[in-house]
Design an enzyme around this catalytic site. Structure first.
Site, PDB file in Angstrom:
ATOM      1  N   ARG A 222     -35.155  24.937 -13.925  1.00 64.96           N
ATOM      2  CA  ARG A 222     -35.571  23.537 -13.976  1.00 64.96           C
ATOM      3  C   ARG A 222     -34.356  22.668 -14.268  1.00 64.96           C
ATOM      4  NH1 ARG A 222     -39.313  24.467 -11.359  1.00 64.96           N
ATOM      5  NH2 ARG A 222     -41.536  24.157 -11.797  1.00 64.96           N
ATOM      6  N   GLU A 251     -34.128  14.211  -9.426  1.00 64.86           N
ATOM      7  CA  GLU A 251     -34.308  14.650  -8.038  1.00 64.86           C
ATOM      8  C   GLU A 251     -34.960  13.550  -7.216  1.00 64.86           C
ATOM      9  OE1 GLU A 251     -36.272  18.443  -7.896  1.00 64.86           O
ATOM     10  OE2 GLU A 251     -34.719  19.433  -9.073  1.00 64.86           O
ATOM     11  N   HIS A 270     -33.887  21.991  -4.169  1.00 71.12           N
ATOM     12  CA  HIS A 270     -35.071  22.530  -4.837  1.00 71.12           C
ATOM     13  C   HIS A 270     -35.919  23.360  -3.864  1.00 71.12           C
ATOM     14  CE1 HIS A 270     -37.818  21.751  -8.540  1.00 71.12           C
ATOM     15  NE2 HIS A 270     -38.048  22.960  -8.040  1.00 71.12           N
TER      16      HIS A 270
END
Length: 309
Positions: A222, A251, A270
């Site tokens: 994460r 993000e 991601h």
């Protein structure tokens, strides 16, 4: 519908996938009443008599969930704020979808490791410049049989504090408080940990400075675990050799962030968990936990709510 039949509510918002899961679950577990709540108002109404639910309950829904005993979270590691105070204090047991990504994430980690080991972080920029230039012979290569990977977060095994022996494929197993003493030994430091109150921002400049100058940092867990500005500063100063990053504090990673163009950095947006069969795996956990719940058996992937995982 019999009032004595246990009820599971599929909380909104719904998708074609959750509608399909509801139908399959009702067929596979006929002793469980499955209700699909299409909107918040319906969720507030039907949750009052429900013993179980799937999805994200709002505070208003949770306030009416007096009978709720099991909640299946819709993610492996829901975002910060998902475990709000009222949910933590509620007696409901929460389970999640951890471990469904293991093979896909493992392949992504190895892609980063192999790329760094063979110098692709040097050669890819040269390719874009159409530049034919080799590193000197016997340099720029990490000989993997002699390399050490420090994996911070070993999945369910790592979460079991009572376990002392290392799992298969792991040479040593250490408790989290040993991290600073282990960082100087590693050629690759690989983060797989979730975002929790304990891990938020725990990879910072001082810890990067403990690593070998030839080591690489890889994060597929994460983004909030790692202070990106500290990481960029560490690479710029030569504290470490580079980084492979799939997750970020913010993000998308801002277009003007220096990590985008910094030598020694490989970035993916991601996607480490991407791969086939994920929805099938999610449904199998929901189905298995439904059967366990009805049978009074321990649920799979129970969450420590105050720790978020």
């Amino acid at each position: 519908m019999s009032r004595s039949m246990p009820t599971l509510v599929m909380l909104p918002p719904q998708t074609p996938t959750t509608h399909q899961w509801a139908k399959r679950l009702a067929t596979a577990v006929p002793e469980l009443s499955v209700i699909v709540a299409e909107d918040e108002a319906e969720a507030e109404r039907v949750i009052t008599n429900a013993e179980a639910a799937y999805g994200t309950p709002s505070r208003a829904v949770l306030a009416r969930a007096a009978r709720l005993r099991w909640l299946q979270a819709p993610q492996a590691a829901p975002p910060a704020g998902w475990y709000y105070r009222e949910l933590i204090e509620h007696p409901v047991v929460v389970t999640n979808f951890r471990e469904i990504y293991n093979d896909h994430i493992g392949a992504h980690i190895m892609a980063f490791v192999l790329a760094f080991a063979r110098g692709l972080h040097h050669y890819l920029p040269r390719q874009l410049r159409r530049e034919w230039r080799r590193d000197p012979l016997d340099t720029g290569v990490i000989h993997l049989p002699e390399a050490t990977a420090l994996i911070v977060g070993v999945g369910g095994i790592g979460a079991e504090a009572r376990r002392a022996e290392a799992p298969p494929g792991v040479a040593e197993l250490h408790r989290p408080d040993a991290l600073d003493s282990l960082l100087p030994r590693a050629d690759f430091v690989i983060l797989t940990v979730p975002h929790t109150p304990e891990t938020e921002g725990f990879m910072h400049r001082a810890r990067f400075q403990l690593m070998k100058r030839t080591a690489f940092f890889i994060n597929i867990g994460r983004g909030m675990t790692t202070r990106l500005d500290d990481l960029a500063a560490a690479i710029q100063a030569g504290d470490i050799a580079g980084a492979g990053l799939d997750v970020f504090q913010r993000e998308p990673l801002p277009a003007d962030h220096p990590l985008w163009t910094m030598p020694g950095v490989l970035i993916t947006p991601h996607t480490a968990g991407f791969g086939p069969y994920l929805d099938d795996r999610r449904y199998e956990i929901l189905l298995e936990n439904s059967r366990r719940f009805l049978g009074g058996q321990p649920l799979r992937n129970v969450v420590d709510k105050p720790r978020w995982f």
